[in-house]
Design a protein around this motif. Structure first.
Motif, PDB file in Angstrom:
ATOM      1  N   GLY A 124     -58.305  26.329  74.168  1.00 47.24           N
ATOM      2  CA  GLY A 124     -58.278  24.928  73.755  1.00 47.24           C
ATOM      3  C   GLY A 124     -59.476  24.118  74.208  1.00 47.24           C
ATOM      4  N   PHE A 125     -60.422  24.733  74.931  1.00 47.72           N
ATOM      5  CA  PHE A 125     -61.580  23.987  75.433  1.00 47.72           C
ATOM      6  C   PHE A 125     -62.420  23.488  74.266  1.00 47.72           C
ATOM      7  N   TYR A 126     -62.786  22.201  74.334  1.00 49.62           N
ATOM      8  CA  TYR A 126     -63.528  21.579  73.239  1.00 49.62           C
ATOM      9  C   TYR A 126     -64.459  20.493  73.790  1.00 49.62           C
ATOM     10  N   VAL A 127     -65.708  20.488  73.333  1.00 52.55           N
ATOM     11  CA  VAL A 127     -66.674  19.467  73.740  1.00 52.55           C
ATOM     12  C   VAL A 127     -66.838  18.486  72.575  1.00 52.55           C
ATOM     13  N   PRO A 128     -66.327  17.268  72.729  1.00 46.26           N
ATOM     14  CA  PRO A 128     -66.424  16.296  71.647  1.00 46.26           C
ATOM     15  C   PRO A 128     -67.833  15.707  71.532  1.00 46.26           C
ATOM     16  N   ASP A 129     -68.193  15.307  70.313  1.00 46.81           N
ATOM     17  CA  ASP A 129     -69.471  14.615  70.134  1.00 46.81           C
ATOM     18  C   ASP A 129     -69.276  13.135  70.501  1.00 46.81           C
ATOM     19  N   ARG A 130     -70.343  12.359  70.393  1.00 47.90           N
ATOM     20  CA  ARG A 130     -70.308  10.954  70.816  1.00 47.90           C
ATOM     21  C   ARG A 130     -69.229  10.157  70.064  1.00 47.90           C
ATOM     22  N   GLU A 131     -69.140  10.347  68.765  1.00 50.72           N
ATOM     23  CA  GLU A 131     -68.154   9.616  67.965  1.00 50.72           C
ATOM     24  C   GLU A 131     -66.728  10.045  68.323  1.00 50.72           C
ATOM     25  N   GLN A 132     -66.531  11.319  68.562  1.00 54.24           N
ATOM     26  CA  GLN A 132     -65.204  11.804  68.956  1.00 54.24           C
ATOM     27  C   GLN A 132     -64.817  11.283  70.336  1.00 54.24           C
ATOM     28  N   LYS A 133     -65.788  11.181  71.251  1.00 54.03           N
ATOM     29  CA  LYS A 133     -65.503  10.584  72.564  1.00 54.03           C
ATOM     30  C   LYS A 133     -65.077   9.124  72.401  1.00 54.03           C
ATOM     31  N   ARG A 134     -65.723   8.417  71.501  1.00 55.08           N
ATOM     32  CA  ARG A 134     -65.355   7.026  71.223  1.00 55.08           C
ATOM     33  C   ARG A 134     -63.901   6.964  70.740  1.00 55.08           C
ATOM     34  N   GLN A 135     -63.512   7.897  69.873  1.00 49.72           N
ATOM     35  CA  GLN A 135     -62.141   7.944  69.369  1.00 49.72           C
ATOM     36  C   GLN A 135     -61.155   8.242  70.494  1.00 49.72           C
ATOM     37  N   VAL A 136     -61.517   9.161  71.388  1.00 52.81           N
ATOM     38  CA  VAL A 136     -60.658   9.484  72.537  1.00 52.81           C
ATOM     39  C   VAL A 136     -60.450   8.243  73.398  1.00 52.81           C
ATOM     40  N   ARG A 137     -61.532   7.514  73.676  1.00 53.41           N
ATOM     41  CA  ARG A 137     -61.402   6.290  74.484  1.00 53.41           C
ATOM     42  C   ARG A 137     -60.509   5.269  73.779  1.00 53.41           C
ATOM     43  N   ALA A 138     -60.590   5.198  72.462  1.00 55.10           N
ATOM     44  CA  ALA A 138     -59.734   4.274  71.708  1.00 55.10           C
ATOM     45  C   ALA A 138     -58.264   4.691  71.837  1.00 55.10           C
ATOM     46  N   TRP A 139     -57.970   5.980  71.697  1.00 57.47           N
ATOM     47  CA  TRP A 139     -56.591   6.453  71.844  1.00 57.47           C
ATOM     48  C   TRP A 139     -56.038   6.131  73.224  1.00 57.47           C
TER      49      TRP A 139
END
Length: 144
Positions: free
Chosen positions: A19-34
């Motif tokens: 399950g290890f995954y490195v998110p890109d900048r936009e995906q990190k932004r989405q994670v912070r929003a969640w």
């Protein structure tokens, strides 16, 4: 942008940690929003452990765990059993995410030494139960 050492750790974790995954900048932004956390924490986690097949399948915070990664080249042959001998630095924001999100935020200590490749995954409470020396260090930037 990950450095060479972090890239080595990412490669090892992609191979070894389900399950290890490195998110890109936009995906990190989405994670912070969640998680409803500010952009101030944009560098406070490096990766995710997905509980769903793909990032696109995430519906909310229960579908992933935050992962902060610390890497060393040091020979640590027993790292999977405990982080004895591992030295690392941690920012206040990294520490705060580990404390606040509990089991949904993990610290991953990785050795990329060719003779002792491995990792140790821990939450904040478990980390605090390990015998360690801890000190505060300030980073000072003089503006000119």
């Amino acid at each position: 942008m990950p450095n060479e050492l972090e890239e080595q750790a990412f490669t090892l974790l992609r191979r070894e940690l389900p399950g290890f995954y490195v998110p890109d900048r936009e995906q990190k932004r989405q994670v912070r929003a969640w998680l409803n956390i500010s952009d101030h924490f944009r560098s406070a986690f490096d990766a995710l452990i997905l509980k769903v097949p793909r990032f696109q399948d995430i519906k909310g915070p229960s579908d992933f765990v935050l992962v902060e990664i610390k890497v060393t080249r040091k020979h640590l042959p027993h790292l999977s059993g405990g982080p004895r001998g591992f030295f690392f630095g941690m920012t206040e924001n990294e520490e705060m995410l580990l404390k606040v999100f509990g089991q949904n935020s993990l610290l991953c200590l990785v050795s990329v030494n060719s003779e002792s490749e491995g990792y140790f995954l821990t939450d904040w409470d478990t980390l605090q139960s390990i015998n360690m020396n801890k000190r505060i260090q300030y980073q000072i930037n003089i503006r000119g």
